[in-house]
Design an enzyme around this catalytic site. Structure first.
Site, short mmCIF file in Angstrom:
data_model
loop_
_atom_site.label_atom_id
_atom_site.label_comp_id
_atom_site.label_asym_id
_atom_site.label_seq_id
_atom_site.Cartn_x
_atom_site.Cartn_y
_atom_site.Cartn_z
N ASP A 1 3.49 -14.27 16.99
CA ASP A 1 2.53 -15.53 16.74
C ASP A 1 3.30 -16.41 16.07
O ASP A 1 3.90 -16.19 15.17
CB ASP A 1 1.01 -15.60 16.66
CG ASP A 1 0.72 -15.07 17.67
OD1 ASP A 1 1.41 -14.13 18.49
OD2 ASP A 1 -0.44 -14.46 17.14
N GLY B 1 7.03 -10.16 23.86
CA GLY B 1 8.63 -10.20 24.60
C GLY B 1 9.12 -9.21 24.87
O GLY B 1 10.20 -8.36 24.12
N ASP C 1 -2.60 -12.05 27.81
CA ASP C 1 -2.61 -12.10 26.84
C ASP C 1 -3.12 -10.08 26.20
O ASP C 1 -3.60 -9.61 26.61
CB ASP C 1 -3.42 -12.66 25.78
CG ASP C 1 -2.46 -12.61 24.44
OD1 ASP C 1 -2.07 -11.51 24.42
OD2 ASP C 1 -3.08 -13.09 23.28
#
Ligand code: GAL
Length: 402
Positions: free
Chosen positions: A223, A202, A152
């Site tokens: 999210d 993205g 992440d």
């Protein structure tokens, strides 16, 4: 007797030799041939995840029948990370006393264990990230028996991208890609098959370069939240991305919210149906230990899971929309087709009714279909009226479309 021409025989034998010689290569590459299925701790437990909760989730996957329905990965999200020791080796924090023992437990149930980190110095929740320790962390994960990594972006943005290339967006994106490539290479170097899941929301059309950095899936959105606006927003952003997914590499509109928040049964059904249509990873995000039977029934519907896991691996396209109803179609192996008709309007109780246009789906004349939620066979005809309540879906499979 069928005569096989020589050239075909040679090709056939060559293929056999390849298959025989392939296993070593294949074992490192054959993960995620269909979208990964499992459970992830974040959507329900967030920072409250701990060893006990992960074991309970693994037990519940087995007891609920979800493992046997295909849910294999038990993924620990953020907040497991502890300190690094003097050699730089990462350790789990007090919530996870022994990660290797946890992996052994999860594996003993016929499941696989996933973990989470960041290319930055800190994760999104402020725990230790992998910056400068990529190879070392990949080796640690492999030694623990980890089968899946969600990586992440988080603090890599301010700590590296914005710092090293303050006003140069293109250079920032190159830095981002190289960070993902670095961990991709590190995971590969371990020799352990580890699913590599990119989480950078993205940015920079990740679907174009994800496979090049070794990713098996990549988040395409921010999210998700357990409400229909968020689910619909994430779903809509997949339109046009269908050419970028396929066996081994998938678009990820984020983890499931089925069974979370105040979603109605219709909304849970619609969310699950659309994720299956999109060939999205099916990572349940609810508390499996307190799951209502009707939620379990949604998550384990074998016909819907089969759409998601179809070996062709082609995601759905949005065929057309009319008013507040959208029609998506997905080509399936063996020439079959799946159709999802979604009532997305939020201010009317039903479609009162919607008239299906088969011609716009490239179908001609009456079609035999199976309604995958009622299990009933129905005959579709052009212009037929369809009644769906607010935010509900009609999910159909046509085995022999005409
Ligand atoms: C976000 C990510 C979430 C969750 C969270 C943990 O960036 O999109 O899925 O992983 O971080 O801190």
């Amino acid at each position: 007797m069928i005569r096989i021409p020589n050239c075909a025989r040679i090709a056939f034998c060559a293929a056999l030799i390849c298959i025989a010689a392939a296993p070593r290569l294949a074992s490192a590459q054959s993960v995620a041939q269909t979208p990964p299925m499992g459970w992830n701790s974040w959507n329900y437990f967030a920072e409250k995840v701990d060893d006990k909760g992960v074991r309970a989730a693994a037990d519940a996957l087995v007891a609920s029948g979800m493992r046997d329905a295909g849910y294999i990965y038990v993924n620990i999200d953020d907040t497991w990370e502890g300190e690094r020791d003097a050699d730089g080796v990462i350790h789990s924090n007090a919530k996870f006393p022994d990660m290797k023992a946890l992996a052994d437990y999860v594996h003993s149930k016929g499941l696989k264990l996933g973990i989470y980190s960041s290319p930055g110095p800190k994760t999104c929740a402020g725990y230790e990230g992998s910056l400068g320790h990529e190879e070392q962390d990949a080796r640690t994960y492999a030694a623990w028996g980890i089968d899946y990594l969600k990586y992440d972006l988080c603090s890599y943005i301010p700590a590296v991208m914005e710092k090293q290339a303050p006003s140069d967006k293109a250079a920032q994106m190159r830095l981002m890609q190289s960070a993902y490539e670095k961990m991709g290479r590190a995971l590969k170097a371990t020799g352990r098959p580890i699913v590599y899941s990119l989480c950078q929301y993205g940015w920079d059309a990740v679907w174009e370069w994800g496979p090049k950095v070794g990713a098996n899936l990549w988040r395409t959105t921010g999210d998700i939240q357990p409400n229909m606006y968020s689910i619909y927003a994430n779903m809509s952003m997949q339109a046009g991305l269908e050419d970028f997914a396929g066996p081994g590499h998938w678009n990820d509109p984020d983890m499931l919210e089925v069974g979370n928040g105040d979603l109605t049964l219709a909304e849970n059904r619609a969310h699950f149906s659309m994720w299956a249509m999109l060939a999205a990873p099916l990572l349940a995000g609810n508390d499996l230990t307190r799951m209502k039977p009707e939620i379990r029934a949604i998550l384990t519907n074998p016909d819907v899971i089969a759409i998601d896991q179809d070996p062709l691996g082609r995601p759905a396209v949005r065929a057309y929309s009319s008013g507040q109803v959208e029609v998506w179609t997905r080509p399936l192996s063996g020439g079959a087709t799946a159709i999802a008709i979604l009532n997305i309007g939020d201010s009317r109780y039903s479609t009162h009714p919607f008239h299906l246009n088969l011609v716009r789906l490239g179908l001609h004349g009456p079609q035999k279909a199976k309604d995958l939620w009622s299990g009933k066979e129905i005959e579709l005809s052009d212009g037929m009226p369809l009644e769906m309540e607010i935010h509900d879906v009609l999910l159909l499979r046509i085995s022999h479309p005409r």
